[in-house]
Scaffold this active site. Structure first.
Site, PDB file in Angstrom:
ATOM      1  N   SER A   1       0.840  -1.195   0.000  1.00  0.00           N
ATOM      2  CA  SER A   1       0.000   0.000   0.000  1.00  0.00           C
ATOM      3  C   SER A   1       0.872   1.240   0.000  1.00  0.00           C
ATOM      4  O   SER A   1       1.957   1.255   0.602  1.00  0.00           O
ATOM      5  CB  SER A   1      -0.911   0.026   1.232  1.00  0.00           C
ATOM      6  OG  SER A   1      -1.563   1.279   1.356  1.00  0.00           O
TER       7      SER A   1
ATOM      8  N   TYR B   1      -1.950  -0.167  10.602  1.00  0.00           N
ATOM      9  CA  TYR B   1      -2.009  -0.573   9.198  1.00  0.00           C
ATOM     10  C   TYR B   1      -0.750  -0.124   8.463  1.00  0.00           C
ATOM     11  O   TYR B   1      -0.134  -0.902   7.719  1.00  0.00           O
ATOM     12  CB  TYR B   1      -3.248   0.029   8.541  1.00  0.00           C
ATOM     13  CG  TYR B   1      -3.401  -0.333   7.080  1.00  0.00           C
ATOM     14  CD1 TYR B   1      -3.739  -1.627   6.697  1.00  0.00           C
ATOM     15  CD2 TYR B   1      -3.217   0.623   6.086  1.00  0.00           C
ATOM     16  CE1 TYR B   1      -3.891  -1.961   5.351  1.00  0.00           C
ATOM     17  CE2 TYR B   1      -3.361   0.294   4.749  1.00  0.00           C
ATOM     18  CZ  TYR B   1      -3.688  -0.989   4.385  1.00  0.00           C
ATOM     19  OH  TYR B   1      -3.827  -1.316   3.062  1.00  0.00           O
TER      20      TYR B   1
END
Length: 237
Positions: free
Chosen positions: A132, A146
């Site tokens: 990501s 995250y």
């Protein structure tokens, strides 16, 4: 289009979203594709009917089950690790078990799957992790855990690229920005906020990520390894 005829491809986390787009792309390009899923059985069955790719139920948080699935599909020419979990919120109130499971799925699973695949992967094999852009930038509150998992993938990819480089095996990390999936729909409540950070103000299409994965798996990318291939419309620019 790259010719992947007779190439053995496994996509971890392939039933929906980016994973399903990758399954479709490699299947269309001639590969023998299998993919894993955890809970989305209906989506997995639909994708199997569409592409002929074999669906294998596997929980990426279960290390023994995951490595058995990878070993059972080998030797692999291409491993794409897409399975991921997303937990966001106030770190003072988030459930610790949910955070630990996210770390299991997002960090431990990619490492163990990549190592298991490399045991039998032929010369010139490809390992691709879907990370990501939040590994580089976390502009929102509540994303610390995250972002931690996606930054960890960066170090893993760099290290494994050196470990497997003598065999011509490449290891790369694709870092999508906001992508139009069930998890982050283009018409979702956060879309305008996310687009505000982007130079190209729209969500990425899953097919665009799949196209980058196909390029990294192809012969023209043989000298790209240990890299972070960001596809985020300028989100992190």
């Amino acid at each position: 289009m790259t010719d992947f005829t007779d190439k053995n491809v496994l996509v971890l986390g392939g039933s929906r979203g980016i994973g399903a787009a990758i399954v479709r792309r490699f299947s269309r390009d001639g590969a023998r594709v299998a993919f894993t899923y955890a809970g989305a059985q209906a989506a997995a069955e639909t994708l199997f009917a569409e592409t002929g790719a074999e669906a294998v139920r596997t929980d990426s948080a279960d290390r023994d089950a995951l490595t058995a699935t990878v070993a059972g599909r080998g030797p692999l020419d291409v491993l794409v690790i897409n399975a991921g979990a997303l937990v966001m919120g106030d770190p003072l109130t988030l459930d610790a078990d949910a955070i630990d499971r996210m770390i299991d799925v997002n960090v431990r699973a990619p490492y163990h799957a990549a190592v298991e695949a490399a045991r039998t992967m032929p010369e010139g094999g490809r390992i691709i992790v879907i990370g990501s852009t939040n590994g580089d930038r976390m502009p929102f509150a509540g994303g610390a855990a995250y972002a931690l998992t996606k930054s960890a993938i960066q170090g893993m990819v760099r290290g494994l690229a050196r470990d497997f480089g003598a065999r011509g095996i490449t290891v790369n990390n694709i870092q999508p920005g906001p992508t139009d999936t069930d998890m982050n729909p283009a018409a979702g409540p956060m879309a305008d906020t996310m687009h505000g950070f982007m130079a190209i103000k729209r969500h990425i299409h899953a097919d665009e990520v799949a196209g980058l994965a196909a390029y990294l798996a192809g012969p023209e990318a043989g000298m790209i390894t240990g890299s972070m291939q960001t596809i985020d419309g300028g989100f992190g620019a």
